[in-house]
Structures are given as C-alpha cells and as structure tokens.
Design a protein around this motif. Sequence first.
Motif, PDB file in Angstrom:
ATOM      1  N   ARG A 143     -34.303 -10.469  -0.382  1.00  0.00           N
ATOM      2  CA  ARG A 143     -33.080 -10.219   0.401  1.00  0.00           C
ATOM      3  C   ARG A 143     -31.848 -10.686  -0.364  1.00  0.00           C
ATOM      4  O   ARG A 143     -30.861  -9.941  -0.499  1.00  0.00           O
ATOM      5  N   ASP A 144     -31.901 -11.903  -0.909  1.00  0.00           N
ATOM      6  CA  ASP A 144     -30.723 -12.459  -1.567  1.00  0.00           C
ATOM      7  C   ASP A 144     -30.524 -11.869  -2.963  1.00  0.00           C
ATOM      8  O   ASP A 144     -29.382 -11.777  -3.445  1.00  0.00           O
ATOM      9  N   PHE A 145     -31.609 -11.464  -3.616  1.00  0.00           N
ATOM     10  CA  PHE A 145     -31.483 -10.755  -4.886  1.00  0.00           C
ATOM     11  C   PHE A 145     -30.686  -9.469  -4.679  1.00  0.00           C
ATOM     12  O   PHE A 145     -29.793  -9.135  -5.491  1.00  0.00           O
ATOM     13  N   LEU A 146     -30.972  -8.738  -3.614  1.00  0.00           N
ATOM     14  CA  LEU A 146     -30.228  -7.520  -3.308  1.00  0.00           C
ATOM     15  C   LEU A 146     -28.763  -7.817  -3.018  1.00  0.00           C
ATOM     16  O   LEU A 146     -27.863  -7.079  -3.460  1.00  0.00           O
ATOM     17  N   LYS A 147     -28.494  -8.885  -2.291  1.00  0.00           N
ATOM     18  CA  LYS A 147     -27.108  -9.267  -2.015  1.00  0.00           C
ATOM     19  C   LYS A 147     -26.340  -9.512  -3.309  1.00  0.00           C
ATOM     20  O   LYS A 147     -25.188  -9.098  -3.462  1.00  0.00           O
ATOM     21  N   LEU A 148     -26.986 -10.203  -4.241  1.00  0.00           N
ATOM     22  CA  LEU A 148     -26.321 -10.561  -5.489  1.00  0.00           C
ATOM     23  C   LEU A 148     -25.937  -9.335  -6.311  1.00  0.00           C
ATOM     24  O   LEU A 148     -24.954  -9.379  -7.075  1.00  0.00           O
ATOM     25  N   GLN A 149     -26.668  -8.245  -6.170  1.00  0.00           N
ATOM     26  CA  GLN A 149     -26.322  -7.027  -6.911  1.00  0.00           C
ATOM     27  C   GLN A 149     -24.945  -6.508  -6.524  1.00  0.00           C
ATOM     28  O   GLN A 149     -24.272  -5.838  -7.337  1.00  0.00           O
ATOM     29  N   GLU A 150     -24.497  -6.843  -5.318  1.00  0.00           N
ATOM     30  CA  GLU A 150     -23.183  -6.416  -4.836  1.00  0.00           C
ATOM     31  C   GLU A 150     -22.129  -7.505  -4.966  1.00  0.00           C
ATOM     32  O   GLU A 150     -20.933  -7.223  -5.091  1.00  0.00           O
ATOM     33  N   GLU A 151     -22.559  -8.773  -4.963  1.00  0.00           N
ATOM     34  CA  GLU A 151     -21.613  -9.889  -4.854  1.00  0.00           C
ATOM     35  C   GLU A 151     -21.132 -10.435  -6.191  1.00  0.00           C
ATOM     36  O   GLU A 151     -20.061 -11.053  -6.254  1.00  0.00           O
ATOM     37  N   VAL A 152     -21.923 -10.248  -7.269  1.00  0.00           N
ATOM     38  CA  VAL A 152     -21.591 -10.862  -8.562  1.00  0.00           C
ATOM     39  C   VAL A 152     -21.817  -9.852  -9.692  1.00  0.00           C
ATOM     40  O   VAL A 152     -22.271  -8.730  -9.462  1.00  0.00           O
ATOM     41  N   ASP A 153     -21.506 -10.285 -10.906  1.00  0.00           N
ATOM     42  CA  ASP A 153     -21.665  -9.434 -12.088  1.00  0.00           C
ATOM     43  C   ASP A 153     -22.809  -9.884 -12.989  1.00  0.00           C
ATOM     44  O   ASP A 153     -23.284  -9.113 -13.830  1.00  0.00           O
ATOM     45  N   ILE A 154     -23.240 -11.146 -12.841  1.00  0.00           N
ATOM     46  CA  ILE A 154     -24.308 -11.746 -13.625  1.00  0.00           C
ATOM     47  C   ILE A 154     -25.135 -12.625 -12.695  1.00  0.00           C
ATOM     48  O   ILE A 154     -24.573 -13.278 -11.812  1.00  0.00           O
ATOM     49  N   VAL A 155     -26.452 -12.654 -12.890  1.00  0.00           N
ATOM     50  CA  VAL A 155     -27.313 -13.511 -12.073  1.00  0.00           C
ATOM     51  C   VAL A 155     -28.134 -14.433 -12.969  1.00  0.00           C
ATOM     52  O   VAL A 155     -28.724 -13.992 -13.963  1.00  0.00           O
ATOM     53  N   ILE A 156     -28.173 -15.717 -12.611  1.00  0.00           N
ATOM     54  CA  ILE A 156     -29.101 -16.657 -13.236  1.00  0.00           C
ATOM     55  C   ILE A 156     -30.313 -16.769 -12.322  1.00  0.00           C
ATOM     56  O   ILE A 156     -30.207 -17.215 -11.179  1.00  0.00           O
ATOM     57  N   LEU A 157     -31.453 -16.299 -12.824  1.00  0.00           N
ATOM     58  CA  LEU A 157     -32.711 -16.399 -12.087  1.00  0.00           C
ATOM     59  C   LEU A 157     -33.373 -17.716 -12.482  1.00  0.00           C
ATOM     60  O   LEU A 157     -34.009 -17.811 -13.527  1.00  0.00           O
ATOM     61  N   GLU A 158     -33.218 -18.727 -11.653  1.00  0.00           N
ATOM     62  CA  GLU A 158     -33.797 -20.029 -11.942  1.00  0.00           C
ATOM     63  C   GLU A 158     -35.265 -20.018 -11.495  1.00  0.00           C
ATOM     64  O   GLU A 158     -35.843 -18.953 -11.230  1.00  0.00           O
ATOM     65  N   ASN A 159     -35.870 -21.154 -11.392  1.00  0.00           N
ATOM     66  CA  ASN A 159     -37.305 -21.294 -11.138  1.00  0.00           C
ATOM     67  C   ASN A 159     -37.724 -20.662  -9.807  1.00  0.00           C
ATOM     68  O   ASN A 159     -37.040 -20.812  -8.797  1.00  0.00           O
ATOM     69  N   ASN A 160     -38.861 -19.985  -9.827  1.00  0.00           N
ATOM     70  CA  ASN A 160     -39.437 -19.445  -8.588  1.00  0.00           C
ATOM     71  C   ASN A 160     -40.549 -20.339  -8.034  1.00  0.00           C
ATOM     72  O   ASN A 160     -41.227 -19.978  -7.074  1.00  0.00           O
ATOM     73  N   ALA A 161     -40.730 -21.517  -8.644  1.00  0.00           N
ATOM     74  CA  ALA A 161     -41.887 -22.353  -8.299  1.00  0.00           C
ATOM     75  C   ALA A 161     -41.865 -22.832  -6.856  1.00  0.00           C
ATOM     76  O   ALA A 161     -42.915 -23.103  -6.281  1.00  0.00           O
ATOM     77  N   GLY A 162     -40.702 -22.951  -6.248  1.00  0.00           N
ATOM     78  CA  GLY A 162     -40.634 -23.409  -4.868  1.00  0.00           C
ATOM     79  C   GLY A 162     -40.836 -22.313  -3.848  1.00  0.00           C
ATOM     80  O   GLY A 162     -40.735 -22.562  -2.641  1.00  0.00           O
ATOM     81  N   ILE A 163     -41.127 -21.094  -4.318  1.00  0.00           N
ATOM     82  CA  ILE A 163     -41.328 -19.950  -3.421  1.00  0.00           C
ATOM     83  C   ILE A 163     -42.829 -19.767  -3.244  1.00  0.00           C
ATOM     84  O   ILE A 163     -43.527 -19.271  -4.134  1.00  0.00           O
ATOM     85  N   THR A 164     -43.339 -20.161  -2.109  1.00  0.00           N
ATOM     86  CA  THR A 164     -44.787 -20.322  -1.935  1.00  0.00           C
ATOM     87  C   THR A 164     -45.559 -19.008  -1.969  1.00  0.00           C
ATOM     88  O   THR A 164     -46.700 -18.983  -2.412  1.00  0.00           O
ATOM     89  N   ASP A 165     -44.969 -17.913  -1.502  1.00  0.00           N
ATOM     90  CA  ASP A 165     -45.727 -16.652  -1.416  1.00  0.00           C
ATOM     91  C   ASP A 165     -45.285 -15.647  -2.471  1.00  0.00           C
ATOM     92  O   ASP A 165     -45.385 -14.443  -2.282  1.00  0.00           O
ATOM     93  N   TRP A 166     -44.828 -16.155  -3.606  1.00  0.00           N
ATOM     94  CA  TRP A 166     -44.362 -15.288  -4.685  1.00  0.00           C
ATOM     95  C   TRP A 166     -45.487 -14.395  -5.193  1.00  0.00           C
ATOM     96  O   TRP A 166     -46.624 -14.820  -5.362  1.00  0.00           O
ATOM     97  N   ASP A 167     -45.160 -13.121  -5.457  1.00  0.00           N
ATOM     98  CA  ASP A 167     -46.126 -12.151  -5.974  1.00  0.00           C
ATOM     99  C   ASP A 167     -45.559 -11.578  -7.269  1.00  0.00           C
ATOM    100  O   ASP A 167     -44.561 -10.843  -7.244  1.00  0.00           O
ATOM    101  N   ASN A 168     -46.192 -11.873  -8.393  1.00  0.00           N
ATOM    102  CA  ASN A 168     -45.651 -11.469  -9.699  1.00  0.00           C
ATOM    103  C   ASN A 168     -45.511  -9.957  -9.824  1.00  0.00           C
ATOM    104  O   ASN A 168     -44.459  -9.449 -10.244  1.00  0.00           O
ATOM    105  N   ASN A 169     -46.565  -9.218  -9.481  1.00  0.00           N
ATOM    106  CA  ASN A 169     -46.533  -7.765  -9.642  1.00  0.00           C
ATOM    107  C   ASN A 169     -45.505  -7.126  -8.726  1.00  0.00           C
ATOM    108  O   ASN A 169     -44.744  -6.238  -9.140  1.00  0.00           O
TER     109      ASN A 169
END
Length: 346
Positions: A228-254
Amino acid sequence: MKTKVTLLLVGIILITIISGCMTTGSTITESMATESPTKDIKVGEASTKTFEGKKILYIDSYNAGYEWSDGETRGIENILNNTGVELKILRMDTRRNDSEDFGKQEGMKAKSVIEDFRPDVVITCDDPAFKYVIMPHYRGAALPVVFCGINWDVSIYGAPYENTAGMIEVSLTPQLISYLKEYSKGDRIGFIAGNTATDRKNAEYYTKLYNINFTRKYHVTTFEEWKRDFLKLQEEVDIVILENNAGITDWDNNEAQAFVLENTRIPAGATMDWMPPYSLIGITKIAEEQGEWSAMTALRILNGTRPSDIPIVTNKKVRLYLNLKIAEKLGVIINPEILKNAEIIQ
C-alpha cells in the motif's frame, strides 16, 4: 585511553568513505584513516595460530535464518575455523521479539551463559546484544568484548568502555541517492522499512548525520501495508530508499518482485544485501565484513592486545547492484561506470 566515539567522528569517517573511489567488480572498498584491526594477526595466518583451550562466546542479537545474522556468523566462523578456539553461539531472537522486557530477559539469560561458559572473549553482533548484555552487566569489566553491527553511534550506550573494541555499522545512503538522482525527475525522497527499532534508528540517523530530509517516511509491519505505502510513494516522491524488510513478518519474495516490477514508476535504492531485487540500484553493506573483523579482533585480544588499544572503526566495504529488469521498466539508460562495477540482477 580510548577516545569517546561521537557523531562527529562517525561523520568524518563517512566523508572519508563517500569521497573514495570504487574498485573494479561488485565490491566497493574504501581506505580508512585508522589502524588496521588485524595488524598483529593476518587473515591468512589465523589458521596457523593455536588458541587451544581458548573460548569465544558469540552473542547474536537476532536469529539463524535472518540474512544479516547468517552473514555475520559466516564471517566469524570463517576466521575461527582451525584456530583451536571453542566457539559457542547464543541467539537472542530480538528481531522477532523486540520489546524492552523481552530484551532484558534475554540479557539475563546471556549473563547466565557467560557465567557458565566462562569465555575469554565475547563477541556481540548488533545493537540489542550490546544494549541488554554488555551495557548493564559488563561495562568496564575484566571480560573483553568485541562488538559489531551497532548502527551509527555507540555513545548512546556510553561506549566505548575500557574492555571493548568494535566496528560501527553505517550505510552509504548519500552516495546511493546521488546515483538515483541521475534517473529521477525531482529531489523528493521517500523511505519505507519495517517498524523495528533498527529501522527507526536508521531513518533518524540518515537525517542526523546526512541531513537527508524525507518527504514521506513509512514504517510498516505487514506485507499488505508495505505494498500500500509503496504505491503511495510512486505518487508522493521522486526517489525511494527501500530499507530493511526484516520486520515485515509475512513478506513474500516472489510476490514482492512481481509487485514491484509491475508498479515501479520511480527509481528506488537498497542498502541491505537482500533488497536489490526490488530496487533499481543497491549499495549494500556486507554482513560478513562485520563478522570477520570481530573474529580477527577477538584473536588479537587473545594474542595479548588490549581492547582499549584497538581503534573503533566502521565497515568499509559495500556491494553495488543493478537491477536490469527495473531499469528496463523505467526506461533508463544506465551510467557505464555503474555497469562496469555492478553485480547485475536480471
């Protein structure tokens, strides 16, 4: 007497790193204006030294299976193999349980392990092990301690102490942003990461040390929130820093790779070694460096060097990644200098 590490010192070291130049290949190595931590024992000689009867306890703040911890562990084991040292590993699991009460409880457990195992040197990796074990129980003690992976600043723990030596963990985020700006349409910077103490500290120190002001900043706990927030950032900013995903418990790589490839409209950059599949460019830290330095420094201490005589250092190696699928998606032409030095993701 070891000089107290301050933000100013870290800032000076970072300027040294950022003003350096890349080496050929996927690893960037910068020279540091500090004494080599391995001047007494060279890497190639470690296996010829004998430390029979010596014990090292390695306290991992997190857990096996977490990429960063696994890299630190590999680094430590690579150095200590065949040295005669008895290595014991203790995992605190504070990444998946990051409450203050849990950390204090694990700190007491670690103290009991130290009392039973009676190590000659303790290695702690990342902030929680130092915060919950060393600071309350072994500050200035006779037991030598080598820390690594403490983010940005050890003075928040009143360190360094007379019995500690260590490597601070930093990111080359300004250099990453500089690369990303070559392919962006503006200067607004966004940030998205898990909602962990480390992620919040990183965001704070990016502003404190680098003067990076984020137009939008999101800390999330679920994969759906991240999307949800990744999509928001596509409209709100020009550059995104993707920091660690380790705190996201249900992350799916594929699913994440497919989602990012479909929805990316602005350049994103990664600072952790497992995040480049979701970004255009990665300038990432190398966990093995932290572990190798710590193990070599522990051997120096076993060889007679006092911890207080070993300067505090920062990590000085990173990997450069380029994601060609995302480059094609964005329609960007990549700087040949990046292509020459980068590890390519296709």
